[in-house]
Scaffold this motif. Structure first.
Motif, PDB file in Angstrom:
ATOM      1  N   TYR A 113     -40.568 131.476  -1.643  1.00  0.00           N
ATOM      2  CA  TYR A 113     -41.967 131.249  -1.234  1.00  0.00           C
ATOM      3  C   TYR A 113     -42.625 130.150  -2.060  1.00  0.00           C
ATOM      4  N   GLN A 114     -42.221 130.045  -3.321  1.00  0.00           N
ATOM      5  CA  GLN A 114     -42.830 129.076  -4.230  1.00  0.00           C
ATOM      6  C   GLN A 114     -42.220 127.689  -4.116  1.00  0.00           C
ATOM      7  N   LYS A 115     -41.120 127.561  -3.361  1.00  0.00           N
ATOM      8  CA  LYS A 115     -40.409 126.284  -3.292  1.00  0.00           C
ATOM      9  C   LYS A 115     -40.084 125.914  -1.855  1.00  0.00           C
ATOM     10  N   ILE A 116     -41.071 126.003  -1.000  1.00  0.00           N
ATOM     11  CA  ILE A 116     -40.866 125.666   0.401  1.00  0.00           C
ATOM     12  C   ILE A 116     -40.745 124.153   0.527  1.00  0.00           C
ATOM     13  N   ASN A 197     -33.261 128.232 -15.482  1.00  0.00           N
ATOM     14  CA  ASN A 197     -33.167 128.720 -16.858  1.00  0.00           C
ATOM     15  C   ASN A 197     -34.085 127.946 -17.800  1.00  0.00           C
ATOM     16  N   ASN A 198     -34.459 126.723 -17.408  1.00  0.00           N
ATOM     17  CA  ASN A 198     -35.371 125.909 -18.225  1.00  0.00           C
ATOM     18  C   ASN A 198     -34.912 125.838 -19.686  1.00  0.00           C
ATOM     19  N   GLU A 270     -38.946 131.498 -14.912  1.00  0.00           N
ATOM     20  CA  GLU A 270     -40.331 131.679 -14.463  1.00  0.00           C
ATOM     21  C   GLU A 270     -40.454 132.839 -13.478  1.00  0.00           C
ATOM     22  N   ARG A 271     -39.332 133.428 -13.116  1.00  0.00           N
ATOM     23  CA  ARG A 271     -39.337 134.549 -12.168  1.00  0.00           C
ATOM     24  C   ARG A 271     -38.311 135.582 -12.610  1.00  0.00           C
ATOM     25  N   LYS A 292     -43.631 136.322 -20.574  1.00  0.00           N
ATOM     26  CA  LYS A 292     -44.462 137.508 -20.363  1.00  0.00           C
ATOM     27  C   LYS A 292     -45.019 137.576 -18.943  1.00  0.00           C
ATOM     28  N   SER A 293     -45.038 136.441 -18.239  1.00  0.00           N
ATOM     29  CA  SER A 293     -45.650 136.384 -16.910  1.00  0.00           C
ATOM     30  C   SER A 293     -44.728 136.880 -15.795  1.00  0.00           C
ATOM     31  N   THR A 294     -43.472 137.196 -16.099  1.00  0.00           N
ATOM     32  CA  THR A 294     -42.522 137.569 -15.054  1.00  0.00           C
ATOM     33  C   THR A 294     -42.631 139.044 -14.674  1.00  0.00           C
TER      34      THR A 294
END
Length: 350
Positions: A113-116, A197-198, A270-271, A292-294
């Motif tokens: 959804y974030q990479k359409i 993996n960044n 990030e996910r 922490k945002s995942t």
């Protein structure tokens, strides 16, 4: 195929063969059928009964027609991931099947959804996802935050079934090697050669602490090998002989032994991703840092596990008390018995 049989639609991934074995040894084996819609040629079963592969058909349309027939005959359909265009088309053309469909949310299939993309193919695929996902009857995952995102992004209405899904998410007991007090800290960075993996962000967090004595291990055998080359070059330039690029595939048992020798693992996704590795590491009492945002952070900390925030990285292992508490929680919450009972409840109770 009988009316109470279960059809699993899968693509080949390293955790799928152990799942097939689980259905044969711990579940009602004769009820479970598998259809490989992608990369099925990589799976070479010793026992071929109830195994079907799209690659076995001379013409893909014939194979897809066979799959469509099996989908209608099955009592339940289990989607192991929802990424492939052909599968989305089959589901969209047969919406009456969706109420008996169980979607195991892998992560990439949701976060697409974030990479359409901007191409017409990407837009068409997303249009199909927006039609199919709200109509799927059942959502299967142990990461409740991913269910919330599926409902937020796609209007998913299916019933959530809490499930560990695969044996790779189960605690495995290992005897830990004795660590010499003066030896370098062993640091694991990421879980694959996927760009998500960044690694550059992890390296930036590690560089200020290089003089404290670190050995850095980067698993890169799985994923984009061009990116693996970039990570290897960058890691070697920054950390020299302290950087170890793991480019060769390791059998699962050997990989667990590698994890047993790690002190600290750092994940910068990030996910939700790499949960099998994270569960294994926490079960071994290792220190784990994540974003922490995942949704994975949320799920783990909600269980009472101590997980570090990558923004607060420090080259120091957990105290023995916190490490043992993590081990105990993982042993209780991520057991094979729990996994088997969850699948029996979801697929075989009615």
């Amino acid at each position: 195929m009988k009316p109470n049989d279960v059809l699993h639609i899968v693509e080949f991934e390293k955790f799928i063969p152990p799942f097939i074995e689980l259905t044969r040894t711990r579940l009602a084996a004769d009820r479970h059928h598998f259809f490989f819609i992608h990369r099925g040629d990589l799976y070479q079963p010793g026992e071929k009964s109830r195994i079907h592969r799209l690659s076995d058909y001379a013409a893909k349309p014939i194979g897809l027609a066979v799959l469509a027939k099996k989908m209608n005959l099955a009592g339940k359909i289990v989607l192991h991931g929802l990424t492939h265009f052909r599968l989305l088309v089959l589901l969209a053309l047969q919406p009456w099947l969706l109420k008996k469909t169980y979607w195991i949310i892998w992560g990439a299939d949701l976060y697409a959804y974030q990479k359409i993309g901007t191409s017409w193919q990407s837009r068409l695929k997303e249009m199909l996802r927006r039609f199919v996902i709200p109509r799927i009857g059942h959502l299967v995952t142990y990461v409740s935050g991913d269910v919330a995102l599926a409902r937020q992004w796609y209007g998913a209405k299916g019933q959530h079934h809490d499930c560990l899904c695969y044996a790779s998410n189960v605690y495995h007991h290992l005897e830990l090697p004795t660590r010499n007090s003066g030896s370098n800290l062993q640091i694991l960075v990421g879980n694959s050669a996927d760009r998500s993996n960044n690694h550059d962000g992890i390296f930036a967090a590690l560089l200020p602490h290089l003089e404290t004595g670190l050995e850095i291990h980067a698993p890169l055998s799985y994923g984009d090998q061009q990116y693996a080359d970039e990570v290897t070059k960058f890691g070697s330039a920054k950390f020299g002989s302290k950087f170890h690029a793991l480019r060769e595939f390791m059998p699962y048992g050997d990989y667990l032994k590698l994890l047993s020798g790690i002190d600290i693992a750092v994940f910068n996704h990030e996910r939700q991703q790499g949960m099998g590795n994270i569960i294994s590491l926490l079960g071994l009492g290792k220190t784990v840092y994540m974003r922490k945002s995942t949704t994975s952070w949320q799920s783990l900390t909600n269980l009472g596990l101590t997980v570090g925030n990558i923004e607060d990285f420090k080259p120091a292992p957990l105290s023995s008390e916190l490490a043992e508490r993590n081990r105990q929680i993982i042993r209780e919450q991520f057991s094979e018995t729990k996994l088997v009972n969850q699948w029996r409840s979801i697929l075989e109770t009615h």
